[in-house]
Design an enzyme around this catalytic site. Structure first.
Site, mmCIF file in Angstrom:
data_model
loop_
_atom_site.group_PDB
_atom_site.id
_atom_site.type_symbol
_atom_site.label_atom_id
_atom_site.label_comp_id
_atom_site.label_asym_id
_atom_site.label_seq_id
_atom_site.Cartn_x
_atom_site.Cartn_y
_atom_site.Cartn_z
ATOM 1 C CB CYS A 190 -3.886 3.300 -1.413
ATOM 2 S SG CYS A 190 -5.115 4.554 -1.113
ATOM 3 C CD GLN A 205 -6.860 -4.379 4.704
ATOM 4 O OE1 GLN A 205 -7.779 -4.975 5.252
ATOM 5 N NE2 GLN A 205 -6.980 -3.142 4.266
ATOM 6 C CG ASP A 220 0.613 -2.359 6.130
ATOM 7 O OD1 ASP A 220 -0.323 -2.466 6.942
ATOM 8 O OD2 ASP A 220 0.529 -1.723 5.064
ATOM 9 C CG HIS A 241 -1.874 0.992 1.434
ATOM 10 N ND1 HIS A 241 -1.603 2.262 1.853
ATOM 11 C CD2 HIS A 241 -3.220 0.928 1.239
ATOM 12 C CE1 HIS A 241 -2.734 2.950 1.901
ATOM 13 N NE2 HIS A 241 -3.726 2.168 1.535
ATOM 14 C CE LYS A 270 -7.182 -0.096 6.516
ATOM 15 N NZ LYS A 270 -8.037 0.439 5.468
HETATM 16 N N1 C6P Z 1 -6.321 0.470 2.894
HETATM 17 C C1 C6P Z 1 -8.196 0.156 1.374
HETATM 18 O O1 C6P Z 1 -9.292 0.438 0.924
HETATM 19 P P1 C6P Z 1 -4.858 3.855 7.089
HETATM 20 O O2 C6P Z 1 -5.465 4.641 5.986
HETATM 21 O O3 C6P Z 1 -3.605 4.493 7.620
HETATM 22 O O4 C6P Z 1 -5.828 3.469 8.154
HETATM 23 O O5 C6P Z 1 -4.422 2.445 6.444
HETATM 24 C C2 C6P Z 1 -3.506 2.443 5.390
HETATM 25 C C3 C6P Z 1 -3.294 1.066 4.883
HETATM 26 C C4 C6P Z 1 -2.040 0.490 5.020
HETATM 27 N N2 C6P Z 1 -1.789 -0.755 4.594
HETATM 28 C C5 C6P Z 1 -2.724 -1.515 4.025
HETATM 29 C C6 C6P Z 1 -2.394 -2.905 3.603
HETATM 30 C C7 C6P Z 1 -4.010 -0.985 3.829
HETATM 31 O O6 C6P Z 1 -4.932 -1.741 3.255
HETATM 32 C C8 C6P Z 1 -4.297 0.326 4.253
HETATM 33 C C9 C6P Z 1 -5.641 0.946 4.012
HETATM 34 C C10 C6P Z 1 -7.673 0.897 2.589
HETATM 35 O O7 C6P Z 1 -7.489 -0.738 0.882
HETATM 36 C C11 C6P Z 1 -7.809 2.371 2.421
HETATM 37 S S1 C6P Z 1 -6.771 3.019 1.159
#
Ligand code: C6P
Length: 413
Positions: free
Chosen positions: A371, A209, A206, A129, A232
């Site tokens: 993203c 997910q 990371d 991401h 999430k």
């Molecule tokens: N992905 C998706 O629709 P934040 O925005 O900081 O809470 O999470 C960022 C992030 C980082 N790593 C992974 C693997 C992610 O999936 C995400 C967030 C969402 O896929 C929003 S772009």
């Protein structure tokens, strides 16, 4: 039509989520298949935050009054709960941040800027991401650091042979996602971490997910840093966490400066606070921590193993049923190696059009690059449509998705 048996009492779970009772239009019930973007919130979370504001609202770590003490106790209880949830050794290894993105940036700024030198290598992967790419790109440009990438194979896995070759170059850090938000791929964290450590590198995972959907044990996995977001995992937006080994946090300089992160301030210098407070400058997201605590309690009561098994059943069923839609190309690995995420494209139809037509049926999915632009470029695409599942989704909802996709196909033929 779905005849699968349920591991979870999904009907009971669904009753806990007010939004799932909503009709998007009269007679069209919401089918929420976008939990990878953000999950829906159970009443337990909404009510915990409501109760906090009605009864205990105050700033923390400051006042000696009753409300201040209550709010501080609630905030620190959330830290304890999160630490236990991911099996951290100590609560002080949990730093509250705004989200996964800020947690990764914290490591890039505080650890990266103090520990890395010109020419050092960081190994990332092609399935990251943007949150786990851009902070390292900024650092690399500033400090003249090298970035290398583990390729993604046709089948949607990391190419672990190339990973081993990259480890031969003695990277200082390996940073990768536990679960891809596009392909759903679950990466072999423990094996990759072991190899990275043998090569002398630290490991950042990371967990945006994975923490919401799998049992994540930082000690068993052997990771040094883990980043994740509350929103999430049934919790509120505005709070996330960084897990980092105690000795690493001790070694790292502060990230942001201000109140709460100090012990003593003089006009020209300051003494930083103990960890984890050293990394929590300013008034934090207190009500959100209370909500996160309630979310973790909810997940624990349902059981992470049961949630994982439920989603594995849904994704296996979805992959099988989606294969019946003409012209649909599905990306990512087989069900055994992925979480409840499926991205696809329909021949001759733009992914946004697919998502818009699904919305007419009350089905919420995401379309775009999610993203992860470099991964889409690797797949030769600019966008995909993505459906994702959580503990409240049903086999019937998969059927509805598949029926709606057949309709989309028919419109464009
Ligand atoms: N992905 C998706 O629709 P934040 O925005 O900081 O809470 O999470 C960022 C992030 C980082 N790593 C992974 C693997 C992610 O999936 C995400 C967030 C969402 O896929 C929003 S772009």
């Amino acid at each position: 039509m779905a005849t699968e048996t349920y591991i979870l009492d999904v009907a009971r779970i669904r009753a806990d989520f007010p939004i799932l009772q909503r009709e998007i239009r009269p007679g069209v019930r919401l089918i929420y298949l976008d939990s990878t973007a953000t999950a829906q919130k159970p009443l337990a979370v909404i009510e915990a935050m409501d109760r906090y504001y009605r009864w205990s609202n105050a700033n923390i770590h400051r006042g000696v009054h009753t409300l201040g003490e209550e709010a501080t106790a609630l905030y620190e209880a959330a830290r304890q709960r999160v630490a236990r949830f991911i099996r951290a050794r100590k609560a002080r290894e949990i730093v509250f941040t705004r989200n996964t993105t800020e947690a990764i940036n914290l490591v890039a700024y505080a650890w990266g800027r103090s520990q890395l030198r010109t020419g050092d290598l960081i190994v990332l992967t092609e399935m990251e991401h943007h949150s786990n790419l851009v902070p390292w790109q900024i650092l690399a440009a500033e400090k003249n650091i090298r970035l290398e990438f583990v390729p993604v194979t046709e089948a949607g896995y990391l190419d672990l042979e190339t990973y081993e070759h990259l480890l031969d170059q003695s990277p200082r850090l390996v940073a990768f996602t536990h679960m891809s938000n596009v392909l759903g791929t679950i990466n072999p964290v423990r094996e990759m971490a072991e190899k990275a450590h043998r090569a002398g590198a630290l490991v950042l995972v990371d967990g945006a997910q994975s923490v919401p959907h799998l049992r994540v044990d930082v000690q068993a996995l052997g990771v040094d840093f883990l980043a994740f977001s509350a929103h999430k995992m049934l919790g509120p937006t505005g709070i996330g966490a960084l897990y980092a080994r105690e000795d690493l946090l001790e070694q790292m300089p502060p990230f942001l400066g201000g109140g709460d992160m100090i012990k003593k301030v003089m006009l020209r210098t300051f003494t930083p606070n103990d960890i984890p407070y050293k990394f929590e400058a300013g008034t934090p997201a207190i009500a959100e921590a209370v909500g996160l605590e309630a979310a973790v309690a909810y997940l624990e009561e349902v059981g992470m193993e049961a949630i994982e098994a439920h989603e594995r059943g849904l994704i296996a069923y979805a992959l099988e049923r989606l294969a019946t839609v003409p012209g649909l190309k599905i990306y990512g690995p087989v069900a055994d190696h992925r979480g409840g995420v499926v991205s696809f494209s329909m021949e001759g139809v733009h992914p946004h059009d697919v998502a818009q037509l699904l919305d007419r049926e009350g089905i919420a999915v995401r379309a775009g690059h999610h993203c992860a632009m470099p991964l889409h470029e690797k797949l030769g695409l600019t966008a995909t449509t993505r459906a994702s599942f959580y503990l409240y989704n049903t086999y019937e909802e998969v059927d509805r998705l598949v029926e709606a996709l057949h309709k989309v196909r028919a419109i464009f033929e």
